[in-house]
Write an enzyme that holds these catalytic residues in place. Structure first.
Site, PDB file in Angstrom:
ATOM      1  N   SER A   1     -10.748   9.056  -0.101  1.00  0.00           N
ATOM      2  CA  SER A   1     -10.794   8.087   1.264  1.00  0.00           C
ATOM      3  C   SER A   1     -12.072   8.696   2.022  1.00  0.00           C
ATOM      4  CB  SER A   1      -9.703   8.381   2.169  1.00  0.00           C
ATOM      5  OG  SER A   1      -8.267   7.563   1.435  1.00  0.00           O
TER       6      SER A   1
ATOM      7  N   GLU B   1       0.775  -1.132   0.003  1.00  0.00           N
ATOM      8  CA  GLU B   1       0.005  -0.197   0.092  1.00  0.00           C
ATOM      9  C   GLU B   1       0.709   1.318   0.143  1.00  0.00           C
ATOM     10  OE1 GLU B   1      -3.591  -0.483   2.786  1.00  0.00           O
ATOM     11  OE2 GLU B   1      -2.484  -2.126   3.285  1.00  0.00           O
TER      12      GLU B   1
ATOM     13  N   SER C   1      -6.542  -1.926   2.367  1.00  0.00           N
ATOM     14  CA  SER C   1      -7.145  -1.509   0.933  1.00  0.00           C
ATOM     15  C   SER C   1      -7.656  -2.400   0.170  1.00  0.00           C
ATOM     16  CB  SER C   1      -5.737  -0.689   0.146  1.00  0.00           C
ATOM     17  OG  SER C   1      -5.227   0.348   0.959  1.00  0.00           O
TER      18      SER C   1
ATOM     19  N   ASP D   1     -15.235  -0.420   9.297  1.00  0.00           N
ATOM     20  CA  ASP D   1     -15.955  -0.566   8.194  1.00  0.00           C
ATOM     21  C   ASP D   1     -16.788  -1.695   8.638  1.00  0.00           C
ATOM     22  OD1 ASP D   1     -14.113   0.948   6.829  1.00  0.00           O
ATOM     23  OD2 ASP D   1     -12.799  -0.745   6.154  1.00  0.00           O
TER      24      ASP D   1
END
Length: 324
Positions: free
Chosen positions: A297, A26, A162, A273
């Site tokens: 984002s 990432e 990600s 999340d």
């Protein structure tokens, strides 16, 4: 305020070092996050230095210790607590969770276990190291997993971010390829029951007066799956902030995110999340201790929806961290 004129508050912090880059998968996302945070902090008058993580970092920090470090490193070495352990050894204040809290949050199977301990719903799952997958016979193991969890499944690396290495498996024939893809990003795979519903993100922030939840961000990827491309390609995902949820469901999502933040022992900011299914059940997927701050984002979108300015918010978090 002119960016070249330090505010009274910024003068007490001293130089701020934003760490971005590193060697994880990432890296590019980290650089984008770090650049945006650094620019936002400079707009408040702070002295900001951007640094990559390489062999020159430790000598530089030892030679001239900053007032605070902001780790904007994504992926294993950035979110597993390692860099924070080093900063503690150096005696340098930093923004974010402690090493111990990072280790719990970054390991998805461990995080799921902790979340369940506090009454948070999380999808049924199986954790499978690559070595066991091979030794026990891949075909037999996959058949058992499908029988136990059903289809569709979400397959992901146990330690990654990600959405790298993640795939939705809707048929048994898709499972072998998904497992190979997940193992490309780590030695342990997490296979979860796929929850159909609305995906949302909930940031938690704390500038020193206690954590609070920001507006819930609704996530609708054009392809139906919030993968790496959907996360970081402009126009690939529609974001709705606040999310189009009822007041009751909004409050429940924020409660779950706050529970995760507090029970995991996180600090300064985090992003949970979640999935809200058709029955209104809120499912925890994962929590990020170093969430992205790129142009696509969810945290900056939520900050803006809350009527806050990113630079001022981050400067407040840094002031709090620098005096711990």
């Amino acid at each position: 305020m002119n960016a070249d004129t330090p505010s009274p508050e910024s003068g007490s912090i001293g130089r701020v070092v934003v760490l971005a880059g590193g060697l994880s998968h990432e890296r590019d996302v980290s650089i984008r996050s770090g650049r945006r945070v650094a620019e936002a902090l400079r707009s408040t008058g702070l002295e900001v230095e951007e640094r990559d993580v390489d062999s020159s970092l430790l000598p530089a920090l030892l030679a001239d210790k900053p007032g605070c470090v902001v780790p904007m490193l994504h992926g294993e070495t950035g979110e597993d607590g390692t860099i924070r352990e080093i900063l503690e050894l150096l005696g340098i204040p930093y923004v974010g969770a402690t090493p111990a809290a990072c280790r719990v949050a970054f390991d998805k199977p461990v995080a799921k276990t902790v979340a369940q301990r506090y009454g948070v719903h999380t999808p049924a799952s199986v954790v499978l190291p690559a070595e066991s997958f091979r030794e026990l016979g891949a075909a037999a193991v996959m058949a058992l997993i499908v029988e136990r969890l059903g289809l569709p499944l979400m397959v992901k690396p146990a330690k990654s971010g990600s959405a790298l290495g993640c795939a939705v498996v809707r048929t048994p024939e898709e499972l072998p390829g998904a497992m190979v893809n997940a193992y490309a990003y780590g030695t342990v795979a997490l296979l979860e029951q796929f929850i159909e519903g609305d995906e949302v993100a909930v940031p938690i922030i704390d500038t020193g007066d206690g954590p609070r939840a920001l507006p819930v961000v609704g996530i609708k990827p054009d392809g139906g799956v919030y993968d790496y491309t959907a996360r970081y390609t402009a126009g690939s995902t529609t974001f709705q902030t606040p999310a189009g949820l009822s007041d009751e469901l909004t409050a429940e999502c924020q409660r779950v995110a706050m529970t995760i933040h507090e029970k995991f022992g996180l600090r300064d900011f985090s992003r949970s999340d979640l999935i809200v299914d058709a029955s209104g059940t809120v499912w925890f997927l994962e929590v990020n201790v170093a969430p992205g701050f790129t142009e696509t984002s969810t945290v900056p979108l939520s900050v803006q929806a809350a009527g806050l300015e990113l630079g001022s918010l981050m400067a407040g978090i840094i002031r709090s961290a620098a005096t711990r």
